[in-house]
Design a protein around this motif. Structure first.
Motif, short mmCIF file in Angstrom:
data_model
loop_
_atom_site.label_atom_id
_atom_site.label_comp_id
_atom_site.label_asym_id
_atom_site.label_seq_id
_atom_site.Cartn_x
_atom_site.Cartn_y
_atom_site.Cartn_z
N PRO A 41 0.70 -1.33 0.05
CA PRO A 41 -0.01 0.07 -0.10
C PRO A 41 0.93 1.40 -0.02
O PRO A 41 0.18 2.26 -0.26
CB PRO A 41 -0.93 -0.34 1.23
CG PRO A 41 -0.24 -1.13 2.29
CD PRO A 41 0.52 -2.06 1.17
N SER A 170 -4.50 8.83 11.20
CA SER A 170 -4.18 7.36 10.98
C SER A 170 -3.69 7.06 12.29
O SER A 170 -2.60 8.09 12.91
CB SER A 170 -3.18 7.04 10.09
OG SER A 170 -3.58 7.28 8.60
N GLN A 201 -4.08 0.39 8.70
CA GLN A 201 -4.02 -0.60 7.69
C GLN A 201 -5.63 -0.69 7.04
O GLN A 201 -6.37 -0.84 7.77
CB GLN A 201 -3.71 -2.15 8.09
CG GLN A 201 -2.23 -2.21 8.59
CD GLN A 201 -1.18 -2.03 7.24
OE1 GLN A 201 -1.35 -2.07 6.22
NE2 GLN A 201 0.14 -1.36 7.95
N ASN A 202 -5.65 -0.79 5.70
CA ASN A 202 -7.06 -1.00 4.97
C ASN A 202 -8.07 -0.02 5.94
O ASN A 202 -8.89 -0.50 6.26
CB ASN A 202 -7.48 -2.39 5.13
CG ASN A 202 -6.42 -3.45 4.39
OD1 ASN A 202 -6.09 -3.18 3.70
ND2 ASN A 202 -6.35 -4.41 5.24
N ASP A 204 -11.32 2.23 6.46
CA ASP A 204 -12.72 2.74 6.22
C ASP A 204 -12.81 3.97 6.84
O ASP A 204 -13.24 3.97 8.18
CB ASP A 204 -13.57 1.39 6.41
CG ASP A 204 -15.02 1.87 5.99
OD1 ASP A 204 -15.08 2.80 5.39
OD2 ASP A 204 -16.18 1.07 6.42
N VAL A 228 -2.24 7.43 0.53
CA VAL A 228 -3.65 7.12 1.34
C VAL A 228 -4.69 8.25 1.07
O VAL A 228 -5.98 8.11 1.12
CB VAL A 228 -3.68 6.86 2.70
CG1 VAL A 228 -5.12 6.32 3.35
CG2 VAL A 228 -2.71 5.56 2.86
N GLN A 231 -7.81 7.60 -1.24
CA GLN A 231 -9.06 7.02 -0.60
C GLN A 231 -9.86 7.87 0.27
O GLN A 231 -11.06 7.54 0.12
CB GLN A 231 -8.50 5.78 0.18
CG GLN A 231 -8.64 4.41 -0.03
CD GLN A 231 -7.46 3.75 0.61
OE1 GLN A 231 -6.25 3.72 0.31
NE2 GLN A 231 -7.95 2.85 1.66
#
Ligand code: PHB
Length: 392
Positions: A41, A170, A201-202, A204, A228, A231
Motif C-alpha cells: 500500500p 491514522s 491498515q485498510n 474505512d 492514502v 482513498q
C-alpha cells in the motif's frame, strides 16, 4: 608547466603511499542501502524516493571524495520486521556505509538500534514521527515531522475564523503526533477540538466521516500517510461531506503531489501546511521538477522524492567533508549542514539531527489544467516543535 609537473608528482606519490591507482578496491566503494516499500500500500513512497535518489546520482556522478557510490535498493514491503532484517543483511553482508529510506515510522524505529550498534549512519528520507531522531544518534532526517507541519495549520485555522474542529488521523506515530500538535495549538488559541483515529491498515473512513457530519465542526483536520489521501477523498465525497459546509484542512500528506491531480475538483480549496509542493516557485524547484518528470515518464515528484533527493545530497556533501570516511565522522559532518533544496532553504539541526525548514500554507488550485498545492504564506525556519519544547 613547472607547477603542474610538481602537482602531478605530489599526487602520484600520495597515491602510491595510499596504495591507490590499481583496480577499484572494496574500500573505495561506499555502498548506500536504500530500504523502501517498493510494493504494497505504500509503494508510491518507494517509487518516488528511488527515482529521486537515482536522479541525484545521475546529475552529480557516482564518485565522491574518491569513493564510488553504489546504491542498493531493497523492498521491505512496508513491514518493520523485513526492514530490520534487510538492514542487518546490508550492514553485515554487503558492508554498506549508510542505510537510508524508511517509508514509515515503525520501519525506522525497528531499525534504529542496528544503526547504533553498527555505527552506521541512517538517513531517514520519509518517516516523520518526532521521536525517530531520538531513537539513535546515527539517525539524520531529511523529511520532516508531523508537529512541524500540523502546528502551523492550527495557527492558520484559528486566525481564519475556524472555532470548532474534528481531527481525523491514522492511528499510529505520525497521526498521533499530528493530532496532539494540532489540538494543543488550536485549543491554546481558544478553539474547540474533538479527536478521531482511523486504523492505518485498510482504513474505512466512512464511520468516522459520519461522526464528523454529525458533529458539524467548522473544519475537519486530516492526516493520513502519503498515498492514502486519494482513498480518503473518495469517501469524503461519497459521504457528501464536500457539500456539507465543513472546511477540509490537512497536512500536505493528504494532498501529496503523487496523487493530487487524480483527486478531481473535490480537492479544490483544501488548505494544507507542508514543507514541499511541486508548485514551489524557485529556480531550484523548477529544475528539479523538470528533470524528475523527464527521467520518470512525466511522474510529478512529491515530498517523498524531495526527502530522497536531499538525503542523497546530505550523504554526498557529508562524504566530501570527511574525505570519504563514514561512521561517526560522517554523522558529525552532516550536523549543521545547510543548503537550498527544491523545497527552499534547509538545515540539519546540529543538536537534534532533525531538519529545520520552511513550512508553507497552501491551497489546492487548478494551474494549467492540473491540481497543485499553491503556496500563499511561509513560516520560516521551523524546528520540530516537540524537541524544541524539550530543550527549552
Ligand atoms: C510515517 O510513517 O512516519 C509517515 C508516512 C507517510 C507520511 C508521513 C509520515 O506521509
Amino acid at each position: 608547466m613547472m607547477l603542474r609537473r610538481t602537482f602531478v608528482g605530489i599526487v602520484s606519490a600520495a597515491a602510491l603511499t595510499l596504495g591507490l591507482g590499481g583496480a577499484v578496491s572494496a574500500q573505495e566503494t561506499m555502498k548506500v542501502g536504500l530500504i523502501l516499500p517498493m510494493t504494497g500500500p505504500f509503494a508510491s513512497t518507494g517509487r518516488q524516493i528511488e527515482a529521486a535518489a537515482k536522479l541525484y546520482m545521475q546529475q552529480n556522478g557516482d564518485t565522491v571524495a574518491g569513493k564510488k557510490i553504489q546504491l542498493i535498493v531493497k523492498d521491505d514491503t512496508g513491514v518493520a520486521d523485513v526492514t530490520k532484517r534487510l538492514a542487518q543483511e546490508l550492514i553485515v553482508n554487503d558492508k554498506v556505509g549508510v542505510i537510508a529510506g524508511f517509508g514509515l515510522t515503525p520501519l525506522a524505529l525497528a531499525t534504529a538500534p542496528l544503526a547504533t550498534q553498527a555505527k552506521v549512519p541512517a538517513v531517514v528520507m520519509a518517516a516523520a514521527t518526532s521521536t525517530i531522531t531520538e531513537a539513535s544518534p546515527f539517525i539524520v532526517r531529511t523529511s520532516g515531522t508531523l508537529p512541524q507541519n500540523a502546528m502551523p495549520m492550527a495557527e492558520w485555522a484559528s486566525q481564519n475564523g475556524i472555532k470548532k474542529v474534528v481531527t481525523l488521523v491514522s492511528d499510529y506515530g505520525p497521526g498521533i503526533d499530528a493530532e496532539k500538535a494540532f489540538s494543543g495549538a488550536f485549543t491554546k488559541a481558544g478553539g474547540q477540538v474533538e479527536n478521531l483515529r482511523v486504523p492505518l491498515q485498510n482504513p474505512d473512513f466512512s464511520p468516522f466521516l459520519q461522526k464528523v457530519a454529525d458533529a458539524k465542526p467548522d473544519a475537519l483536520f486530516v492526516f493520513v500517510p502519503s498515498g492514502v489521501g486519494a482513498q480518503f477523498m473518495k469517501q469524503f465525497v461519497e459521504r457528501g461531506l464536500d457539500k456539507g459546509g465543513i472546511k477540509l484542512i490537512a497536512t500536505g500528506d493528504v494532498t501529496d503531489d503523487d496523487i493530487l491531480n487524480g483527486m478531481g475538483d473535490v480537492a479544490l480549496g483544501t488548505i494544507t501546511t507542508h514543507y514541499y509542493s511541486a508548485a514551489h516557485d524557485s529556480p531550484e524547484n523548477k529544475a528539479f521538477v523538470d528533470a524528475f518528470k523527464k527521467a520518470n515518464n512525466g511522474m510529478r515528484p512529491n515530498f517523498m522524492a524531495v526527502g530522497g533527493y536531499d538525503g542523497m545530497h546530505l550523504i554526498y556533501e557529508g562524504l566530501k567533508k570527511t574525505n570519504g570516511a563514514g561512521g561517526q565522522a560522517l554523522v558529525d559532518a552532516m550536523k549543521g549542514m545547510s543548503w537550498t533544496s527544491p523545497r527552499g532553504p534547509i538545515t540539519i539541526d546540529p543538536q537534534t539531527r532533525d531538519i529545520i525548514q520552511n513550512v508553507y500554507v497552501r491551497k489546492v488550485e487548478r494551474v494549467n489544467g492540473e491540481l497543485y498545492n499553491v503556496e500563499f504564506a511561509t513560516i520560516e525556519d521551523v524546528k520540530d516543535p516537540v524537541k524544541a519544547a524539550k530543550s527549552n
